[in-house]
Motif scaffolding. Structure first.
Motif, PDB file in Angstrom:
ATOM      1  N   ALA A 178     -16.076 -15.868 -15.310  1.00  0.00           N
ATOM      2  CA  ALA A 178     -14.744 -16.463 -15.319  1.00  0.00           C
ATOM      3  C   ALA A 178     -14.531 -17.297 -14.071  1.00  0.00           C
ATOM      4  CB  ALA A 178     -13.673 -15.375 -15.408  1.00  0.00           C
ATOM      5  N   GLY A 179     -13.794 -18.374 -14.228  1.00  0.00           N
ATOM      6  CA  GLY A 179     -13.402 -19.202 -13.094  1.00  0.00           C
ATOM      7  C   GLY A 179     -11.933 -18.990 -12.785  1.00  0.00           C
ATOM      8  N   ARG A 180     -11.261 -20.070 -12.306  1.00  0.00           N
ATOM      9  CA  ARG A 180      -9.852 -19.979 -11.954  1.00  0.00           C
ATOM     10  C   ARG A 180      -9.585 -18.794 -11.021  1.00  0.00           C
ATOM     11  NH1 ARG A 180      -6.773 -24.392 -14.275  1.00  0.00           N
ATOM     12  NH2 ARG A 180      -4.985 -23.072 -13.801  1.00  0.00           N
ATOM     13  N   GLU A 181      -8.730 -17.858 -11.441  1.00  0.00           N
ATOM     14  CA  GLU A 181      -8.427 -16.704 -10.597  1.00  0.00           C
ATOM     15  C   GLU A 181      -9.349 -15.519 -10.850  1.00  0.00           C
ATOM     16  OE1 GLU A 181      -6.333 -15.523 -14.340  1.00  0.00           O
ATOM     17  OE2 GLU A 181      -7.155 -17.301 -13.401  1.00  0.00           O
ATOM     18  N   GLY A 182     -10.253 -15.650 -11.824  1.00  0.00           N
ATOM     19  CA  GLY A 182     -11.253 -14.605 -12.077  1.00  0.00           C
ATOM     20  C   GLY A 182     -10.689 -13.312 -12.608  1.00  0.00           C
ATOM     21  N   ALA A 183      -9.648 -13.372 -13.436  1.00  0.00           N
ATOM     22  CA  ALA A 183      -8.969 -12.159 -13.884  1.00  0.00           C
ATOM     23  C   ALA A 183      -9.709 -11.421 -15.006  1.00  0.00           C
ATOM     24  CB  ALA A 183      -7.556 -12.495 -14.352  1.00  0.00           C
ATOM     25  N   LEU A 184     -10.455 -12.150 -15.833  1.00  0.00           N
ATOM     26  CA  LEU A 184     -11.019 -11.532 -17.032  1.00  0.00           C
ATOM     27  C   LEU A 184     -11.917 -10.328 -16.748  1.00  0.00           C
ATOM     28  CD1 LEU A 184     -11.225 -11.598 -20.120  1.00  0.00           C
ATOM     29  CD2 LEU A 184     -13.168 -13.160 -19.876  1.00  0.00           C
ATOM     30  N   PRO A 185     -12.864 -10.384 -15.794  1.00  0.00           N
ATOM     31  CA  PRO A 185     -13.690  -9.197 -15.535  1.00  0.00           C
ATOM     32  C   PRO A 185     -12.860  -7.975 -15.132  1.00  0.00           C
ATOM     33  CG  PRO A 185     -14.633 -11.124 -14.469  1.00  0.00           C
ATOM     34  CD  PRO A 185     -13.272 -11.526 -14.940  1.00  0.00           C
ATOM     35  N   GLY A 198     -19.021  -8.822 -12.598  1.00  0.00           N
ATOM     36  CA  GLY A 198     -18.218 -10.027 -12.582  1.00  0.00           C
ATOM     37  C   GLY A 198     -19.025 -11.209 -12.093  1.00  0.00           C
ATOM     38  N   LEU A 199     -18.942 -12.314 -12.822  1.00  0.00           N
ATOM     39  CA  LEU A 199     -19.677 -13.530 -12.488  1.00  0.00           C
ATOM     40  C   LEU A 199     -18.669 -14.653 -12.242  1.00  0.00           C
ATOM     41  CD1 LEU A 199     -22.161 -15.332 -12.239  1.00  0.00           C
ATOM     42  CD2 LEU A 199     -22.366 -15.329 -14.731  1.00  0.00           C
ATOM     43  N   PRO A 200     -18.276 -14.887 -10.986  1.00  0.00           N
ATOM     44  CA  PRO A 200     -17.303 -15.947 -10.695  1.00  0.00           C
ATOM     45  C   PRO A 200     -17.918 -17.333 -10.885  1.00  0.00           C
ATOM     46  CG  PRO A 200     -18.110 -14.973  -8.659  1.00  0.00           C
ATOM     47  CD  PRO A 200     -18.703 -14.169  -9.773  1.00  0.00           C
ATOM     48  N   VAL A 201     -17.132 -18.225 -11.449  1.00  0.00           N
ATOM     49  CA  VAL A 201     -17.606 -19.569 -11.772  1.00  0.00           C
ATOM     50  C   VAL A 201     -16.757 -20.595 -11.022  1.00  0.00           C
ATOM     51  CG1 VAL A 201     -18.039 -21.226 -13.632  1.00  0.00           C
ATOM     52  CG2 VAL A 201     -18.344 -18.776 -14.046  1.00  0.00           C
ATOM     53  N   SER A 202     -17.397 -21.635 -10.552  1.00  0.00           N
ATOM     54  CA  SER A 202     -16.691 -22.671  -9.784  1.00  0.00           C
ATOM     55  C   SER A 202     -15.982 -23.643 -10.714  1.00  0.00           C
ATOM     56  CB  SER A 202     -17.669 -23.426  -8.878  1.00  0.00           C
ATOM     57  OG  SER A 202     -18.727 -23.989  -9.638  1.00  0.00           O
ATOM     58  N   SER A 203     -15.127 -23.094 -11.577  1.00  0.00           N
ATOM     59  CA  SER A 203     -14.317 -23.920 -12.469  1.00  0.00           C
ATOM     60  C   SER A 203     -12.852 -23.797 -12.060  1.00  0.00           C
ATOM     61  CB  SER A 203     -14.502 -23.480 -13.929  1.00  0.00           C
ATOM     62  OG  SER A 203     -14.098 -22.137 -14.102  1.00  0.00           O
ATOM     63  N   GLY A 204     -12.043 -24.738 -12.508  1.00  0.00           N
ATOM     64  CA  GLY A 204     -10.652 -24.757 -12.108  1.00  0.00           C
ATOM     65  C   GLY A 204     -10.400 -25.906 -11.150  1.00  0.00           C
ATOM     66  N   GLU A 212     -13.868 -19.787  -5.110  1.00  0.00           N
ATOM     67  CA  GLU A 212     -13.457 -18.826  -4.079  1.00  0.00           C
ATOM     68  C   GLU A 212     -12.363 -17.896  -4.590  1.00  0.00           C
ATOM     69  OE1 GLU A 212     -12.424 -20.610  -0.411  1.00  0.00           O
ATOM     70  OE2 GLU A 212     -14.383 -21.542  -0.097  1.00  0.00           O
ATOM     71  N   ALA A 213     -11.408 -18.441  -5.327  1.00  0.00           N
ATOM     72  CA  ALA A 213     -10.330 -17.603  -5.856  1.00  0.00           C
ATOM     73  C   ALA A 213     -10.878 -16.590  -6.861  1.00  0.00           C
ATOM     74  CB  ALA A 213      -9.249 -18.478  -6.504  1.00  0.00           C
ATOM     75  N   ALA A 214     -11.803 -17.040  -7.708  1.00  0.00           N
ATOM     76  CA  ALA A 214     -12.391 -16.138  -8.698  1.00  0.00           C
ATOM     77  C   ALA A 214     -13.172 -15.015  -8.019  1.00  0.00           C
ATOM     78  CB  ALA A 214     -13.300 -16.911  -9.647  1.00  0.00           C
ATOM     79  N   LEU A 215     -13.969 -15.362  -7.007  1.00  0.00           N
ATOM     80  CA  LEU A 215     -14.740 -14.354  -6.291  1.00  0.00           C
ATOM     81  C   LEU A 215     -13.817 -13.381  -5.562  1.00  0.00           C
ATOM     82  CD1 LEU A 215     -17.366 -13.144  -5.231  1.00  0.00           C
ATOM     83  CD2 LEU A 215     -17.367 -14.895  -3.436  1.00  0.00           C
ATOM     84  N   SER A 216     -12.795 -13.906  -4.890  1.00  0.00           N
ATOM     85  CA  SER A 216     -11.870 -13.046  -4.162  1.00  0.00           C
ATOM     86  C   SER A 216     -11.159 -12.082  -5.106  1.00  0.00           C
ATOM     87  CB  SER A 216     -10.833 -13.899  -3.412  1.00  0.00           C
ATOM     88  OG  SER A 216     -11.446 -14.675  -2.415  1.00  0.00           O
ATOM     89  N   GLY A 217     -10.743 -12.592  -6.268  1.00  0.00           N
ATOM     90  CA  GLY A 217     -10.072 -11.728  -7.235  1.00  0.00           C
ATOM     91  C   GLY A 217     -10.966 -10.604  -7.724  1.00  0.00           C
ATOM     92  N   MET A 218     -12.237 -10.908  -7.959  1.00  0.00           N
ATOM     93  CA  MET A 218     -13.169  -9.876  -8.429  1.00  0.00           C
ATOM     94  C   MET A 218     -13.466  -8.856  -7.331  1.00  0.00           C
ATOM     95  SD  MET A 218     -15.782 -12.154 -10.753  1.00  0.00           S
ATOM     96  CE  MET A 218     -15.114 -13.489 -11.762  1.00  0.00           C
ATOM     97  N   ALA A 227     -19.435  -7.512  -8.369  1.00  0.00           N
ATOM     98  CA  ALA A 227     -19.370  -8.967  -8.482  1.00  0.00           C
ATOM     99  C   ALA A 227     -20.553  -9.594  -7.759  1.00  0.00           C
ATOM    100  CB  ALA A 227     -18.056  -9.498  -7.900  1.00  0.00           C
ATOM    101  N   VAL A 228     -21.024 -10.696  -8.315  1.00  0.00           N
ATOM    102  CA  VAL A 228     -22.094 -11.467  -7.674  1.00  0.00           C
ATOM    103  C   VAL A 228     -21.485 -12.731  -7.082  1.00  0.00           C
ATOM    104  CG1 VAL A 228     -23.857 -10.546  -9.221  1.00  0.00           C
ATOM    105  CG2 VAL A 228     -22.688 -12.679  -9.816  1.00  0.00           C
ATOM    106  N   ASN A 229     -22.307 -13.552  -6.485  1.00  0.00           N
ATOM    107  CA  ASN A 229     -21.823 -14.761  -5.834  1.00  0.00           C
ATOM    108  C   ASN A 229     -21.379 -15.807  -6.866  1.00  0.00           C
ATOM    109  OD1 ASN A 229     -21.183 -16.489  -3.724  1.00  0.00           O
ATOM    110  ND2 ASN A 229     -23.185 -16.324  -2.742  1.00  0.00           N
ATOM    111  N   VAL A 230     -20.718 -16.830  -6.382  1.00  0.00           N
ATOM    112  CA  VAL A 230     -20.214 -17.887  -7.251  1.00  0.00           C
ATOM    113  C   VAL A 230     -21.364 -18.600  -7.963  1.00  0.00           C
ATOM    114  CG1 VAL A 230     -18.901 -20.040  -7.329  1.00  0.00           C
ATOM    115  CG2 VAL A 230     -18.218 -18.218  -5.754  1.00  0.00           C
ATOM    116  N   ASP A 231     -21.251 -18.706  -9.286  1.00  0.00           N
ATOM    117  CA  ASP A 231     -22.234 -19.399 -10.140  1.00  0.00           C
ATOM    118  C   ASP A 231     -23.608 -18.734 -10.133  1.00  0.00           C
ATOM    119  OD1 ASP A 231     -20.324 -21.268 -10.851  1.00  0.00           O
ATOM    120  OD2 ASP A 231     -20.989 -22.769  -9.407  1.00  0.00           O
TER     121      ASP A 231
END
Length: 259
Positions: A178-185, A198-204, A212-218, A227-231
């Protein structure tokens, strides 16, 4: 040692294959390929194509095929993919190509893909997250796990997520991109009793839109997950594969004990 030398002399083993057996890696013009990583770590070395020339990618893929009978490549450009399509059939005429967007798995006819009695659920919040999830899927498929893919169920319309809960609960381990705020995981981790990666994606876009927001949220998730790193699709796929392999081993041992 003598057996290796004899095998090279009679042509049943190439110099690169002998080097891989002796050192665990093979040195070529494009770099060193870790041919023993599968045996040492349980996950093969992937060839990161980003930043390499098409010629370097081809050379590393040929080394991987020669020493391990398969090559797993990530972050491929179209030029690199076309170079592989042109060059590999000349050295491995019957090689098979399985492609997921910018990821690629090439196998020789001699490669025996493993089979794991485990299911990895792979979930994306939106269409934009799919290429990163594709990278994770390539790793999981190569490992022999069953992959159950569920796309486009982001929390902006939570009914899409809730409709899939029973299916998600059947997986042995889940990767949720998930990207954006990373809420789905975080949401899914609160609904299932299986490990969630959780796999944060650099989308949004806007503040934190580079992942960064997705990773921080996870990382701040109230529910239990990792959680793993972005992308980092490859890393997420590798982590899920290691879990799936442990589950497969436990199930296999249990079946043998019952016999």
């Amino acid at each position: 040692m003598r057996e290796l030398l004899d095998a090279v002399a009679d042509g049943s083993l190439s110099p690169a294959q002998a080097e891989a057996k002796l050192k665990g890696y093979v040195t070529g013009e494009a770099g060193r390929f870790d041919a023993a990583r599968q045996q040492r770590r349980g996950i093969p070395e992937a060839i990161l194509a980003d930043g390499k020339t098409p010629a370097q990618v081809v050379a590393l893929a040929e080394t991987a095929l020669e020493t391990t009978d398969r090559a797993l490549l990530t972050r491929l450009s179209e030029d690199q993919f076309e170079a592989l399509e042109e060059a590999i059939p000349e050295t491995v005429p019957d090689a098979t190509f399985d492609r997921w967007s910018s990821s690629l798995l090439i196998r020789t006819p001699d490669y025996e893909r493993p089979s794991l009695e485990a299911t990895i659920g792979l979930v994306t919040a939106g269409t934009v997250d799919q290429p990163v999830a594709d990278e994770a899927e390539a790793v999981c498929v190569d490992a022999g796990a069953t992959v159950d893919r569920v796309d486009d169920i982001g929390v902006a319309a939570l009914d899409r997520t809730l409709d899939q809960v029973d299916r998600l609960r059947e997986a042995d381990v889940l990767i949720v991109a998930a990207g954006r705020e990373g809420a789905l995981p975080t949401v899914i981790a609160g609904l299932v009793d299986t490990p969630v990666i959780g796999l944060p994606v650099s989308s949004g876009y806007g503040y934190g839109g580079d992942g960064e927001a997705a990773l921080s949220g996870m990382l701040q998730s109230c529910t239990v997950m990792s959680a793993v790193n972005v992308d980092a699709g490859f890393v997420a796929g590798a982590q899920a594969t290691l879990i799936a392999r442990a589950i497969d081993a436990a199930r296999t041992d249990g079946t043998e004990e019952k016999k």
